[in-house]
Design a protein around this motif. Structure first.
Motif, PDB file in Angstrom:
ATOM      1  N   GLY A 242       0.818  -1.202   0.000  1.00  0.00           N
ATOM      2  CA  GLY A 242       0.000   0.000   0.000  1.00  0.00           C
ATOM      3  C   GLY A 242       0.847   1.244   0.000  1.00  0.00           C
ATOM      4  O   GLY A 242       2.071   1.172   0.032  1.00  0.00           O
ATOM      5  N   SER A 243       0.180   2.383  -0.040  1.00  0.00           N
ATOM      6  CA  SER A 243       0.755   3.743  -0.078  1.00  0.00           C
ATOM      7  C   SER A 243       1.003   4.230  -1.489  1.00  0.00           C
ATOM      8  O   SER A 243       1.228   5.418  -1.696  1.00  0.00           O
ATOM      9  N   ALA A 244       1.032   3.337  -2.462  1.00  0.00           N
ATOM     10  CA  ALA A 244       1.200   3.709  -3.871  1.00  0.00           C
ATOM     11  C   ALA A 244       0.827   2.475  -4.690  1.00  0.00           C
ATOM     12  O   ALA A 244       0.610   1.393  -4.126  1.00  0.00           O
ATOM     13  N   ALA A 245       0.777   2.662  -6.002  1.00  0.00           N
ATOM     14  CA  ALA A 245       0.321   1.565  -6.865  1.00  0.00           C
ATOM     15  C   ALA A 245       1.386   0.479  -6.987  1.00  0.00           C
ATOM     16  O   ALA A 245       2.562   0.773  -7.213  1.00  0.00           O
ATOM     17  N   ARG A 265      -4.132  -2.512  -0.412  1.00  0.00           N
ATOM     18  CA  ARG A 265      -5.134  -1.698   0.289  1.00  0.00           C
ATOM     19  C   ARG A 265      -4.828  -0.249   0.003  1.00  0.00           C
ATOM     20  O   ARG A 265      -3.711   0.110  -0.364  1.00  0.00           O
ATOM     21  N   TYR A 266      -5.834   0.597   0.164  1.00  0.00           N
ATOM     22  CA  TYR A 266      -5.719   2.008  -0.227  1.00  0.00           C
ATOM     23  C   TYR A 266      -6.162   2.907   0.911  1.00  0.00           C
ATOM     24  O   TYR A 266      -7.114   2.599   1.631  1.00  0.00           O
ATOM     25  N   GLY A 267      -5.483   4.032   1.042  1.00  0.00           N
ATOM     26  CA  GLY A 267      -5.930   5.015   2.025  1.00  0.00           C
ATOM     27  C   GLY A 267      -5.165   6.302   1.879  1.00  0.00           C
ATOM     28  O   GLY A 267      -4.393   6.497   0.927  1.00  0.00           O
ATOM     29  N   MET A 268      -5.398   7.177   2.824  1.00  0.00           N
ATOM     30  CA  MET A 268      -4.708   8.456   2.866  1.00  0.00           C
ATOM     31  C   MET A 268      -4.472   8.801   4.326  1.00  0.00           C
ATOM     32  O   MET A 268      -5.187   8.304   5.206  1.00  0.00           O
ATOM     33  N   GLU A 270      -5.444  11.391   5.660  1.00  0.00           N
ATOM     34  CA  GLU A 270      -6.683  12.018   6.127  1.00  0.00           C
ATOM     35  C   GLU A 270      -7.815  11.023   6.379  1.00  0.00           C
ATOM     36  O   GLU A 270      -8.710  11.283   7.179  1.00  0.00           O
ATOM     37  N   VAL A 288      -7.585  -2.440  -5.346  1.00  0.00           N
ATOM     38  CA  VAL A 288      -7.271  -2.220  -3.927  1.00  0.00           C
ATOM     39  C   VAL A 288      -8.401  -2.656  -3.010  1.00  0.00           C
ATOM     40  O   VAL A 288      -8.382  -2.369  -1.815  1.00  0.00           O
ATOM     41  N   THR A 347     -10.919  12.552  -2.156  1.00  0.00           N
ATOM     42  CA  THR A 347      -9.569  11.979  -2.027  1.00  0.00           C
ATOM     43  C   THR A 347      -8.590  12.620  -2.986  1.00  0.00           C
ATOM     44  O   THR A 347      -7.376  12.578  -2.765  1.00  0.00           O
ATOM     45  N   ASP A 349      -8.004  11.317  -5.744  1.00  0.00           N
ATOM     46  CA  ASP A 349      -7.528  10.192  -6.556  1.00  0.00           C
ATOM     47  C   ASP A 349      -8.582   9.824  -7.591  1.00  0.00           C
ATOM     48  O   ASP A 349      -9.789   9.848  -7.306  1.00  0.00           O
ATOM     49  N   ARG A 364      -3.731  10.319  -9.882  1.00  0.00           N
ATOM     50  CA  ARG A 364      -4.196  11.435  -9.064  1.00  0.00           C
ATOM     51  C   ARG A 364      -4.818  12.484  -9.962  1.00  0.00           C
ATOM     52  O   ARG A 364      -4.446  12.628 -11.117  1.00  0.00           O
ATOM     53  N   LYS A 371       4.041  10.973  -5.505  1.00  0.00           N
ATOM     54  CA  LYS A 371       4.294   9.853  -4.586  1.00  0.00           C
ATOM     55  C   LYS A 371       5.628   9.235  -4.965  1.00  0.00           C
ATOM     56  O   LYS A 371       5.776   8.669  -6.039  1.00  0.00           O
ATOM     57  N   ARG A 376       4.380  11.043   0.214  1.00  0.00           N
ATOM     58  CA  ARG A 376       3.608  12.055  -0.515  1.00  0.00           C
ATOM     59  C   ARG A 376       4.342  13.387  -0.418  1.00  0.00           C
ATOM     60  O   ARG A 376       4.694  13.833   0.667  1.00  0.00           O
TER      61      ARG A 376
HETATM   62  P1  AMP Z   1      -0.524   9.783   2.120  1.00  0.00           P
HETATM   63  O1  AMP Z   1      -1.026  11.067   2.444  1.00  0.00           O
HETATM   64  O2  AMP Z   1       0.938   9.685   2.223  1.00  0.00           O
HETATM   65  O3  AMP Z   1      -1.305   8.979   3.022  1.00  0.00           O
HETATM   66  O4  AMP Z   1      -0.853   9.374   0.646  1.00  0.00           O
HETATM   67  C1  AMP Z   1      -2.135   9.024   0.213  1.00  0.00           C
HETATM   68  C2  AMP Z   1      -2.116   8.741  -1.256  1.00  0.00           C
HETATM   69  O5  AMP Z   1      -1.357   7.556  -1.522  1.00  0.00           O
HETATM   70  C3  AMP Z   1      -3.458   8.458  -1.843  1.00  0.00           C
HETATM   71  O6  AMP Z   1      -4.183   9.640  -2.095  1.00  0.00           O
HETATM   72  C4  AMP Z   1      -3.090   7.696  -3.112  1.00  0.00           C
HETATM   73  O7  AMP Z   1      -2.742   8.600  -4.137  1.00  0.00           O
HETATM   74  C5  AMP Z   1      -1.850   6.929  -2.692  1.00  0.00           C
HETATM   75  N1  AMP Z   1      -2.133   5.514  -2.397  1.00  0.00           N
HETATM   76  C6  AMP Z   1      -2.248   4.927  -1.191  1.00  0.00           C
HETATM   77  N2  AMP Z   1      -2.461   3.598  -1.327  1.00  0.00           N
HETATM   78  C7  AMP Z   1      -2.489   3.329  -2.644  1.00  0.00           C
HETATM   79  C8  AMP Z   1      -2.664   2.146  -3.429  1.00  0.00           C
HETATM   80  N3  AMP Z   1      -2.838   0.952  -2.871  1.00  0.00           N
HETATM   81  N4  AMP Z   1      -2.634   2.273  -4.777  1.00  0.00           N
HETATM   82  C9  AMP Z   1      -2.437   3.465  -5.358  1.00  0.00           C
HETATM   83  N5  AMP Z   1      -2.264   4.618  -4.673  1.00  0.00           N
HETATM   84  C10 AMP Z   1      -2.277   4.555  -3.338  1.00  0.00           C
END
Ligand code: AMP
Ligand code: MCA
Length: 464
Positions: A242-245, A265-268, A270, A288, A347, A349, A364, A371, A376
């Motif tokens: 996670g955190s990027a693709a 998994r995906y998140g931010m 926030e 994700v 988001t 995204d 994005r 990223k 980020r």
């Molecule tokens: P951050 O603020 O460092 O939490 O970054 C959040 C951003 O990371 C999201 O808005 C996405 O652009 C990216 N991100 C997090 N997880 C994924 C994922 N599994 N696949 C693609 N992008 C992700």
């Protein structure tokens, strides 16, 4: 209780060579909590160490909001976070840019002080994260949001006390700290933190009984390039990215070498983690997963138009629910702008959703959020610092595709006798190591439209 109970003499946390069982961690943290109780907030130097874990747990026991400060932050960034967060105390060695009283943190200290569990609505962490412009903003995260996120992930991944979690991610972001430390403590699974997320360290931890491994795509791609390390993960129960693709070829290489590929998994910062692929679902690289319990998602197009969940149509991903933050500290306008009028968090995204509720992140909406290695970075923040260098007249920062980092930071500069190395050092001293441009390209002029706005797409497309 956000962190579960402190009872038990099994291993709780190992960071490098330092180790504490649950009793030891709780009583070392209680010693910290006693010293800081009642403070408005505490800033913690976020180095990868047992001391950081003790400091963060101490803050959470005391019900004092914890502000993790990136360990590689330059002076300006550290000063900004410490001042903006309202932190009254500094937990860590003295550092430039910090003018707060320092509180000692000693993992070998013991205290039996007990503290009442703060309410779920109270602030647990304030995490600083970059926007497209300006200095990082403090995302205020409640204890309840973190608990909801961690319970959702435990359910999705069948994460239990029988797991041994392994990772080597930074302890000042959601991934390494909330999932990687608080998650292990809440679930009750021991944590092995490898200090750096190197392929060799992950392989060694797998040999020592690690079952659940967290990494950003750069970590997985470095492991995939070291076949012996990748093969060592064949006995692991679950790999998570996670955190990027996660690039397809990385997943394929891991499948071939380790016999399985990561769930995504995906998140931010926030929203914490909002979408996750379940451990028992077939792997679909690039997808994700579905919403965690208590979270809803929707896709919206231009002007707020509904986008169908047909697995192809792209819209902005918007989310709402139990894992969301409470806003950016002290920034009412930025907070309001982050939500739609009808209460969904934007988001930023671009995503698609299929008929089964699975999501795929396709990019994005803004070129100004980069990223790199899972970090980020706001282009505007780096540009502002570059423009503070005497040799630089104009600056445009972009993220260019990079096999290792996903994106690498490239700075296009106009100026007089620009020395690229000096400019890179200038950024690192003020912001942080990972915000440094990897490459500096000195150009005659930046491509601009009729309004004078820099056309970044033309820079990344090579049209300069
Ligand atoms: P951050 O603020 O460092 O939490 O970054 C959040 C951003 O990371 C999201 O808005 C996405 O652009 C990216 N991100 C997090 N997880 C994924 C994922 N599994 N696949 C693609 N992008 C992700
Ligand atoms: C780094 N170095 C540089 C530069 N950047 N040198 C010159 N110019 C630069 N711009 C130095 C480093 O200090 C290091 O030196 C060496 O170069 C190698 O750097 P790098 O290639 O970056 O490798 P690394 O330092 O090993 O880092 C790769 C990494 C790291 C381990 C993958 O990027 C990382 O930890 N990423 C995780 C970020 C993360 O946790 N994001 C989660 C955000 P030396 O060796 O001397 O130190 S939370 C989130 O996104 C949401 C909620 C979510 O979904 O999780």
């Amino acid at each position: 209780m956000l962190l579960g109970s402190g009872a038990g003499d099994g291993p709780a946390v190992r960071v490098g060579d330092g180790e504490l069982d649950r009793d030891g961690l709780w009583s070392a943290a209680a010693a910290v909590a006693r010293r800081i109780a009642g403070a408005e907030a505490v800033a913690v130097h976020g180095e990868a160490s047992l001391r950081t874990v003790v400091a963060v747990v101490g803050g959470l026991l005391a019900g004092v909001p914890v502000v993790p400060v990136p360990s590689d932050a330059g002076t300006d960034e550290r000063r900004h976070i410490v001042r903006d967060s309202g932190a009254a105390l500094w937990l860590g060695d003295q550092r430039e840019g910090v003018d707060l009283p320092a509180v000692p943190v000693d993992p070998s200290e013991r205290s039996s002080a007990a503290f009442a569990e703060p309410s779920p609505g109270s602030t647990g962490l304030i995490l600083y994260t970059s926007g497209t412009t300006g200095p990082p903003k403090g995302a205020v995260l409640s204890r309840g949001a973190m608990a909801a996120c961690l319970d959702g992930l435990a359910d999705a991944w069948a994460w239990t006390p029988d797991d041994v979690l392994v990772h080597g991610l930074p302890l000042f972001h959601v991934h390494g700290l909330v999932l990687g430390v608080l998650g292990a403590l809440r679930v009750g699974s021991p944590l092995v933190h490898t200090v750096r997320p190197s392929p060799a360290a992950y392989a060694a931890a797998a040999g020592d009984g690690g079952t659940l491994f967290f990494g950003v795509p750069t970590v997985w791609s470095r492991i995939a390039r070291e076949p012996a390390a990748a093969r060592a993960l064949s006995g692991a129960r679950l790999l998570v990215s996670g955190s990027a693709a996660l690039p397809d070829p990385v997943a394929e290489d891991l499948r071939a070498l380790a016999g399985h590929s990561p769930v995504e998994r995906y998140g931010m910062t926030e929203s914490l983690i909002t979408l996750a692929a379940r451990a028992d679902a077939p792997r679909r690289t690039g997808w994700v997963g579905t919403t965690l319990p208590g979270v809803e998602s929707r896709l919206r197009g231009e002007g707020g138009a509904t986008v169908p969940s047909d697995g192809e149509a792209v819209g902005e991903l918007q989310v709402r629910g139990a894992t969301l933050f409470d806003g950016y500290r002290g920034l009412a306008e930025a907070t309001a702008a982050a939500w739609t009028e009808d209460g969904w968090f934007r988001t930023g995204d671009a995503a698609v959703r299929d008929g089964q509720g699975w999501h795929r992140i396709v990019g994005r909406m803004s070129v100004d959020l980069i990223k790199t290695g899972g970090y980020r970075v706001g282009a505007g923040e780096v540009e502002a610092v570059l423009l503070g260098h005497p040799a630089v007249r104009e600056a445009a920062v972009v993220g260019e595709p990079d096999d290792d980092l996903g994106q690498r930071i490239v700075a296009y500069l106009v100026g007089d006798a620009v020395d690229p190395a000096a400019v890179v050092d200038h950024v690192a001293a003020r912001l942080s190591v990972h915000k440094r441009p990897r490459e500096v390209r000195v150009v005659e002029a930046l491509p601009r439209n009729a309004m004078g706005k820099v056309q970044k797409k033309r820079l990344t497309d090579g049209g300069h």
